[in-house]
Design an enzyme around this catalytic site. Structure first.
Site, PDB file in Angstrom:
ATOM      1  N   GLU A 129       0.736 -13.157 -14.862  1.00 41.51           N
ATOM      2  CA  GLU A 129       1.152 -12.293 -13.763  1.00 41.51           C
ATOM      3  C   GLU A 129       2.671 -12.420 -13.587  1.00 41.51           C
ATOM      4  O   GLU A 129       3.172 -13.537 -13.566  1.00 41.51           O
ATOM      5  CB  GLU A 129       0.478 -12.700 -12.448  1.00 41.51           C
ATOM      6  CG  GLU A 129       0.867 -11.740 -11.335  1.00 41.51           C
ATOM      7  CD  GLU A 129       0.250 -12.063  -9.980  1.00 41.51           C
ATOM      8  OE1 GLU A 129      -0.557 -12.997  -9.868  1.00 41.51           O
ATOM      9  OE2 GLU A 129       0.628 -11.362  -9.036  1.00 41.51           O
ATOM     10  N   GLU A 305      -6.005 -19.595  -4.100  1.00 43.20           N
ATOM     11  CA  GLU A 305      -6.369 -19.064  -5.429  1.00 43.20           C
ATOM     12  C   GLU A 305      -7.848 -18.711  -5.463  1.00 43.20           C
ATOM     13  O   GLU A 305      -8.247 -17.721  -6.074  1.00 43.20           O
ATOM     14  CB  GLU A 305      -6.025 -20.064  -6.546  1.00 43.20           C
ATOM     15  CG  GLU A 305      -4.568 -20.551  -6.569  1.00 43.20           C
ATOM     16  CD  GLU A 305      -3.524 -19.455  -6.481  1.00 43.20           C
ATOM     17  OE1 GLU A 305      -3.801 -18.339  -6.932  1.00 43.20           O
ATOM     18  OE2 GLU A 305      -2.429 -19.721  -5.940  1.00 43.20           O
TER      19      GLU A 305
HETATM   20  N1  B3K Z   1      -0.407 -14.673  -8.009  1.00 41.75           N
HETATM   21  C1  B3K Z   1       0.359 -15.837  -8.351  1.00 41.75           C
HETATM   22  C2  B3K Z   1       1.823 -15.587  -8.391  1.00 41.75           C
HETATM   23  C3  B3K Z   1       2.366 -15.166  -9.707  1.00 41.75           C
HETATM   24  C4  B3K Z   1       3.884 -15.192  -9.658  1.00 41.75           C
HETATM   25  C5  B3K Z   1       4.502 -14.634 -10.865  1.00 41.75           C
HETATM   26  N2  B3K Z   1       5.952 -14.773 -10.847  1.00 41.75           N
HETATM   27  C6  B3K Z   1       0.101 -16.961  -7.427  1.00 41.75           C
HETATM   28  C7  B3K Z   1      -0.475 -16.624  -6.127  1.00 41.75           C
HETATM   29  O1  B3K Z   1       0.116 -15.953  -5.290  1.00 41.75           O
HETATM   30  O2  B3K Z   1      -1.592 -16.991  -5.908  1.00 41.75           O
HETATM   31 ZN    ZN Z   2      -1.518 -15.355  -4.202  1.00 42.14          ZN
END
Ligand code: B3K
Ligand code: ZN
Length: 869
Positions: A129, A305
């Site tokens: 991501e 998460e």
């Molecule tokens: N979704 C990831 C973040 C990714 C960042 C990329 N630079 C972590 C989170 O917000 O859960």
């Molecule tokens: Zn997140």
């Protein structure tokens, strides 16, 4: 402020929300085959694609060595496609296209920690991501392309662990000391949620039975020595799984859930489907090695998460402009989870403190953007406090307004409508509206506008008529890139108190109905408004914006005495804290007298220390120098702020001296039943120790050394070490060495050791040099870099003097090696333009000098915005 057109980043690099177009092809399935060797990795992919609209077939790819490409079984001749540094385009592709590619990549030399990379000698992990997957293979790497992934991973047997998303369907040997596994993920997902792990790791196993009766295998992978530090994370995971079932009706949907810990990671953690990858700092928790704050963070990031599985993974974003759709909602969910885990008031204090320390300054400076921006150059630059924290606040405002049941009806509708889809912020607000039956569409304004609204309020009591009138006004600072700013809906939670008894006044329902107040919340959604309460018999004290009901900058004509009153009588701990912070800001920035504050502290804290040590520890908070600095827009002198703050702290230390000394001796964390209260007692002990040190009593260093050496708890140990080191106590060096000897093989503990020294109030350029040339300093590990910059940044006097050079040099180095981290670090200097001269010009010259040198989109975009004021 004048945010001019960006001179260096060319116009064609900017991506606009208004240009969004559906992809011309979807991917029904992808078969990936990843073969890792010491000096390269082969990636073979087979994509089954189908046309959905007219247009070229576009595959995104970066830093890939293309070996072969086939279309529907035939080798594609070179003139049938166009390939450049960013993409491979096939014009005239048939409606059904099976694409097979073979590429070579180099994870062993990938320092950007994006795509597939070697994180340590015996560990390869992915971070995809937002746009990392295109560094693994050619693919329509955008969140609105969802596909079924089957992944084969092959490597030398020196890497016994071979993981990918989904279920393990095959494993075996290929000869020559190599082996493989094949994984199939039954859920369709966008490529940014793909993950694989190749390494030599140990595992902690557990299981969880969902509300639907699914038996889920839970596994946390880490280095062997760290497995005992994974139990808190495992408990937090099971707790999160239960919490999401109970609060949102969302059970887990796969038979396994894996978490892998790595020390080389750009941020906290990543929610890859069924295979989360975590920074060790967000999974390892053990009171001997990590602080209480770190333990709380581990629990909240594990929850965050996990919650993404529904808000982010099952329902994802249509495009990256919608990032706050998944992040704002998931942060709101993890904050609510943490409120249940510890004290709700203290969790709210901690969350608002972060919002005000990071998001407010961001939103008032050159990097200001709406929670849903409408353009960007590099999306990695938009994983910001605004997208995450302000995004969470927007959801909180809607939840506050709806109340528990209606909010749940709204989220149920969202999951029902959009499961399996890639959607927008509009879809979210529409589903909440439909499910709850309350029109929330005006909240879209919050998503689309930058800046912190200013809420000016005035209260007037009319004794003759027994009325109390509250006038409200909202305004926003103009922003050249976002004209036509509109009034936003601001839920204002309020209560009136009797100034004599401290009791909350019960207002008749008539008075409430007339003023449109429901459950103590008034929805203010016009430029100005006036509300009048009748039958108010004595001059009341009003508590406004209770629980921080909206992310606004409140200016209310409280007297200092009223704030002191709220510090003592507000029944909600958050509101007590809010009153004390407002009062302190007046004392430290506007020269108000501190007497009232000191008196209020004396009246409130001794009893609170007994009753609720955790809340008491927060009520001692004095806004940091960094936060205070962020409230000053011109002629900012870090030294003056420091002087004011130091003077106040010394006064508190003096006036409460004997209380601190006596109480320190009685505080016993082990006597607390709850972890959160024990954490409060430890925080109090450390506060008292540093307050005693302020009084210049040398015997405190003996107490500190005793605390340092006799405890098995990292928060106590570090609190004592800080007092010794920051005061240059005779025992300081010995303690630092003892710490090093004991924890040298524990990276997270050593990060604290680096940070504490970088944060020394009298640190110099030499201190930073000694730390960054220390054999344990490692430019490949973002945690270690951040330990030093984080410590430095906790002291603005140092940051804005010798610190600037360190940060600018780092940004230059990272621009090439790890631009995501480089861009982030540079943002420490974003408020340079507020400094008093000559510092302002000096810092500006250093930033200007960086401009021709940096190349990455990440660092250039940030630097250009920073210099556009
Ligand atoms: N979704 C990831 C973040 C990714 C960042 C990329 N630079 C972590 C989170 O917000 O859960
Ligand atoms: Zn997140």
């Amino acid at each position: 402020m004048n945010i001019a057109a960006n001179p260096v980043v060319e116009a064609d690099q900017t991506v606009y929300l208004k240009d969004y177009q559906k992809p011309s092809f979807v991917v029904d399935s992808i078969d990936l085959d990843i073969q890792v060797f010491d000096d390269h990795t082969n990636v073979n992919a087979k994509l089954v694609m189908q046309r959905q609209t007219a247009g070229d077939l576009v595959l995104l790819g970066r830093d890939l060595e293309l070996k072969s490409i086939r279309l529907n079984g035939q080798v594609l001749p070179a003139d049938a496609y166009v390939v450049d540094a960013e993409q491979l385009v096939i014009s005239n592709a048939p409606d059904q296209a099976v694409i097979e590619t073979e590429v070579v990549i180099h994870p062993e030399s990938n320092t950007q920690l994006e795509g597939l990379y070697q994180a340590a000698g015996d560990l390869f992990v992915t971070q995809n991501e937002p746009e990392g997957f295109r560094k693994i293979t050619y693919y329509p790497d955008r969140p609105d392309v969802l596909s079924v992934f089957t992944t084969r991973v092959e490597a030398d047997k020196k890497f016994p662990v071979l993981l990918a998303n989904g279920n393990l369907i095959e494993a075996g040997e290929t000869g020559e000391g190599r082996h493989y596994t094949v994984w199939q993920d039954p859920t369709k997902k966008p490529s940014y949620l793909f993950a694989c792990v190749i390494g030599d790791l140990a595992v902690l196993k557990d299981s969880y039975v969902t509300s639907e009766g699914r038996n889920v295998a839970l596994e946390i992978y880490a280095e062997e020595k760290d497995i005992p530090k994974c139990h808190i994370a495992m408990e937090a995971l099971k707790h999160s799984m239960r919490w999401d079932e109970e609060h949102y009706g969302r059970p887990y949907d796969l038979d396994n859930y894996m978490i892998v810990a790595t020390s080389a990671f750009n941020m906290g953690a990543m929610e890859n489907k069924g295979l989360n990858i975590f920074n060790t700092s967000c999974v390892l928790a053990d009171e001997e090695y990590t602080t209480d704050a770190a333990i709380m963070r581990v629990q909240s990031v594990i929850a965050h998460e996990y919650f993404h599985n529904w808000t982010g993974n099952r329902i994802t974003c249509r495009d990256w402009f919608q990032l706050c759709l998944k992040e704002g909602l998931t942060v709101f969910r993890d904050q609510s989870f943490s409120e249940d885990l510890q004290s709700a008031a203290v969790q709210r204090i901690d969350d608002v403190a972060v919002l005000k320390a990071h998001q407010f300054p961001e939103d008032s400076g050159p990097l200001s953007h709406p929670p849903r921006p409408d353009h960007f150059v590099e999306i990695n630059n938009f994983y910001t406090a605004t997208v995450y924290e302000k995004g969470a606040e927007i959801n909180r405002m809607m939840a506050t307004l709806l109340g528990k049941e209606k909010f749940r009806a709204g989220t149920d509708e969202y999951f029902k409508r959009h499961d399996g889809q890639a959607v927008t912020v509009e879809d979210w607000v529409a589903a909440l509206t439909a499910g709850s039956g309350v029109d929330l569409s005006s909240f879209l304004i919050w998503y689309n506008q930058p800046g912190t609204p200013k809420l000016e309020a005035k209260g007037e009591y009319d004794a003759a008529n027994q009325t109390y009138t509250l006038s409200l006004k909202q305004s926003l600072k103009a922003h050249p890139k976002y004209p036509n700013l509109k009034a936003v809906p601001i839920p204002v939670a309020l209560a009136l108190f009797d100034a004599t008894s401290g009791e909350q006044l019960v207002l008749s329902s008539n008075a409430l109905v007339e003023n449109g107040i429901k459950d103590g919340v008034y929805l203010f959604d016009t430029d100005t408004a006036t509300i009048t309460f009748s039958g108010v018999k004595t001059q009341p004290v009003v508590s406004l914006l209770r629980n921080f009901s909206a992310p606004v900058d409140l200016e209310f004509n409280y007297s200092d005495a009223e704030l002191a009153f709220l510090m003592q009588y507000e029944p909600n701990g958050f509101n007590q804290w809010q009153a004390s912070q407002t009062l302190l800001e007046r004392i430290l920035l506007n020269g108000h007298d501190a007497d009232i504050y000191v008196q209020a502290i004396q009246n409130t804290l001794p009893a609170l220390v007994e009753r609720d040590p955790l809340l008491a520890s927060r009520l001692f908070d004095v806004p940091t120098e960094g936060y205070l600095g962020s409230r000053i827009d011109t002629d900012y002198s870090p030294a003056k702020v420091q002087e004011q703050r130091e003077a106040l702290l010394s006064r508190v230390a003096r006036e409460l001296g004997s209380f601190f000394k006596e109480t320190y001796a009685t505080l016993d964390p082990d006597a607390q039943k709850e972890f959160s209260q024990a954490m409060g007692v430890r925080a109090l002990k450390n506060i008292m120790l540093s307050m005693m040190a302020r009084q210049g009593d040398a015997s405190v260093f003996e107490l500190a050394y005793e605390q340092f050496s006799s405890t098995g708890n990292m928060s106590e140990r570090l609190g004592a070490l800080k007092v010794l080191v920051w005061n240059d106590a005779p025992q300081a060096q010995q303690a630092l060495e003892a710490f090093y000897t004991r924890f040298k093989n524990e990276a997270l503990s050593m990060d604290q050791w680096f940070m504490l020294q970088a944060a020394h109030p009298k640190a110099t350029a030499e201190t930073i040099k000694a730390l960054t040339t220390h054999p344990d300093y490692d430019l490949k590990v973002p945690n270690r870099i951040r330990a030093v910059t984080g410590g430095l940044n906790s002291n603005p006097v140092n940051t804005w003097s010798f610190g600037v050079q360190h940060i600018v040099e780092l940004a230059k180095f990272l621009d090439e090696k790890n631009p995501i981290v480089g861009s982030r670090l540079l943002q420490i200097l974003s408020r340079w333009y507020t400094l008093a001269e000559p510092q302002r010009s000096e810092v500006k010259a250093k930033l200007e000098a960086l401009k021709p040198v940096v190349k990455s989109k990440n660092v250039s975009e940030t630097l250009n915005s920073m210099l556009s004021v």
